[in-house]
Structure formats: structure tokens, C-alpha cells
Design an enzyme around this catalytic site. Structure first.
Site, PDB file in Angstrom:
ATOM      1  NE  ARG A  29       0.044  -9.902  30.913  1.00 23.64           N
ATOM      2  CZ  ARG A  29      -0.997 -10.353  30.249  1.00 23.64           C
ATOM      3  NH1 ARG A  29      -1.022 -11.594  29.814  1.00 23.64           N
ATOM      4  NH2 ARG A  29      -2.036  -9.584  30.016  1.00 23.64           N
ATOM      5  NE  ARG A  65      11.753   1.410  -0.641  1.00 20.21           N
ATOM      6  CZ  ARG A  65      12.390   0.439  -1.319  1.00 20.21           C
ATOM      7  NH1 ARG A  65      11.916   0.022  -2.467  1.00 20.21           N
ATOM      8  NH2 ARG A  65      13.499  -0.083  -0.838  1.00 20.21           N
ATOM      9  CG  HIS A  68       5.214   3.645  -6.564  1.00 15.32           C
ATOM     10  ND1 HIS A  68       6.018   3.068  -5.601  1.00 15.32           N
ATOM     11  CD2 HIS A  68       6.059   4.226  -7.455  1.00 15.32           C
ATOM     12  CE1 HIS A  68       7.290   3.276  -5.906  1.00 15.32           C
ATOM     13  NE2 HIS A  68       7.336   3.986  -7.022  1.00 15.32           N
ATOM     14  CE  LYS A  78       0.053   0.879  -2.361  1.00 12.17           C
ATOM     15  NZ  LYS A  78       1.246   1.677  -2.728  1.00 12.17           N
ATOM     16  CG  HIS A 125       1.556   5.001  -0.504  1.00 13.44           C
ATOM     17  ND1 HIS A 125       2.519   4.015  -0.396  1.00 13.44           N
ATOM     18  CD2 HIS A 125       1.476   5.596   0.713  1.00 13.44           C
ATOM     19  CE1 HIS A 125       2.980   4.015   0.843  1.00 13.44           C
ATOM     20  NE2 HIS A 125       2.366   4.955   1.538  1.00 13.44           N
ATOM     21  CE1 TYR A 138       3.596   0.521   0.749  1.00 14.09           C
ATOM     22  CE2 TYR A 138       5.394  -0.930   1.371  1.00 14.09           C
ATOM     23  CZ  TYR A 138       4.942   0.267   0.834  1.00 14.09           C
ATOM     24  OH  TYR A 138       5.841   1.173   0.381  1.00 14.09           O
ATOM     25  CG  ASP A 174      10.352   5.247  -7.621  1.00 12.42           C
ATOM     26  OD1 ASP A 174       9.656   4.501  -8.339  1.00 12.42           O
ATOM     27  OD2 ASP A 174      10.332   5.202  -6.380  1.00 12.42           O
TER      28      ASP A 174
END
Length: 186
Positions: A29, A65, A68, A78, A125, A138, A174
Site C-alpha cells: 500500500r 530565517r 532566532h 523545537k 535556530h 515546527y 532578521d
């Protein structure tokens, strides 16, 4: 088969950080894999009460990104995975007294490899997208507190992170972060 067999936990060079690889059960499957189990995480000594789930949608390759983190007392744990596309995911140890303070770890996460990174409290991160249309998922604890949001520039020369794509797409927020992590201890 034990529940732990559904996921492989590999310790990274930064103490308390892990690569987690779901182990699919494959048949005619398709496949089924466990990506989280509170009991298994607790048995590994990891945070198991991930109270917030967030998605980052990224239109262009090269989007960065980070870096932080949440300031005390709102330090975040996280669990990060890429659900569409691919990223180079980076964590930096900012824990006061840690033998790996100021060191970073980065690796590729993608929808294809299904690998996750467990980032413990006291880390910054960030990530860079490697393809257009990338989505990052996340799971975080505690919940995000806007007043505790902090960070530093992704291109901090003291870290010399080897970002794969040199054509950066970065937000104004940022871009205005402090230029270095030096002095940040969580």
C-alpha cells in the site's frame, strides 16, 4: 517490535541535540511511519510536551530565517522537519557553561529524507531554503512569547556558518538583528 524501533535517535555533537529518523513500515500500500510519540521521547530523556505547532512557508530558494531564540524564562525546545522542498537547518548552542557553547550544527532536511532535528532549550535556530516552495513544520514548547523573541544575524562572522546558497533572501526584521551572538548566554 518496540516503539523505539519506529524512530532512530542519533546524538549530535551538540549535547542534547538529536537527529531523528522515522523508520517506515513498507508494504504493497505504501508506507507508515511514526514521527512523534511522547512515551518514546520521554524514554530518550527528551521534552515530550510540545504545545505549539507552526508552519513556515517559503516562496524562494535562498530564503534565510534566523538565527532566532526565546529569551529566559521562555527558552524553547523545537522539533523541526521539512514537509515540502528542502532546507539547510542550523542550530547554535547558547547555553551558559556548555562545553559546546558557540558551536553550530547544520544539516539538510527534506520532504524526501523525512529527517527531523530535536533542538533543546538554550539554542538559537535558523534555516535556509534550498528550493522554491519549501515548507517547514515546527513543534515547540513552550508557546511563542513575542516579547521574548530574540536573535542574531545569520551571517555572524564569529560562527562562519557555511550556508549552501550565497544569494540570500532575508526579512528586514532578521536584517536588523544584532550582528553577533557573542555575549548571549542562555
Amino acid at each position: 517490535m518496540s516503539f523505539a524501533a519506529f524512530m532512530i535517535f542519533t546524538s549530535l555533537k551538540l549535547a542534547g541535540a538529536y537527529r531523528i529518523e522515522p523508520q517506515p513500515i513498507v508494504d504493497e500500500r505504501g508506507a507508515f511511519a511514526r514521527r512523534f510519540c511522547a512515551d518514546t521521547f520521554r524514554a530518550q530523556g527528551l521534552e515530550s510536551d510540545l504545545v505549539q505547532r507552526s508552519i513556515s512557508l517559503n516562496a524562494r530558494a535562498g530564503t534565510v530565517r534566523g538565527m532566532h531564540f526565546q529569551a529566559p524564562p521562555h527558552l524553547e525546545t523545537k522539533l523541526v522537519r521539512c514537509t515540502r522542498g528542502a532546507i539547510f537547518d542550523v542550530m547554535v548552542d547558547l547555553r551558559d557553561g556548555s562545553p559546546t557553547y558557540g558551536q553550530w550544527h547544520g544539516e539538510g532536511l527534506s520532504a524526501d529524507n523525512r529527517t527531523m532535528l530535536y533542538i533543546p532549550k538554550g539554542f538559537a535556530h535558523g534555516f535556509q531554503t534550498l528550493v522554491d516552495g519549501t515548507e517547514v513544520d515546527y513543534e515547540i514548547t513552550p508557546a511563542y512569547v513575542p516579547g521574548a523573541a530574540a536573535g542574531f544575524r545569520f551571517d555572524d562572522p564569529a560562527l562562519a556558518i557555511n550556508w549552501p546558497i550565497s544569494d540570500f533572501v532575508i526579512s528586514e526584521r532578521d536584517r536588523l538583528l544584532p550582528s553577533s551572538f557573542i555575549g548571549v548566554r542562555l
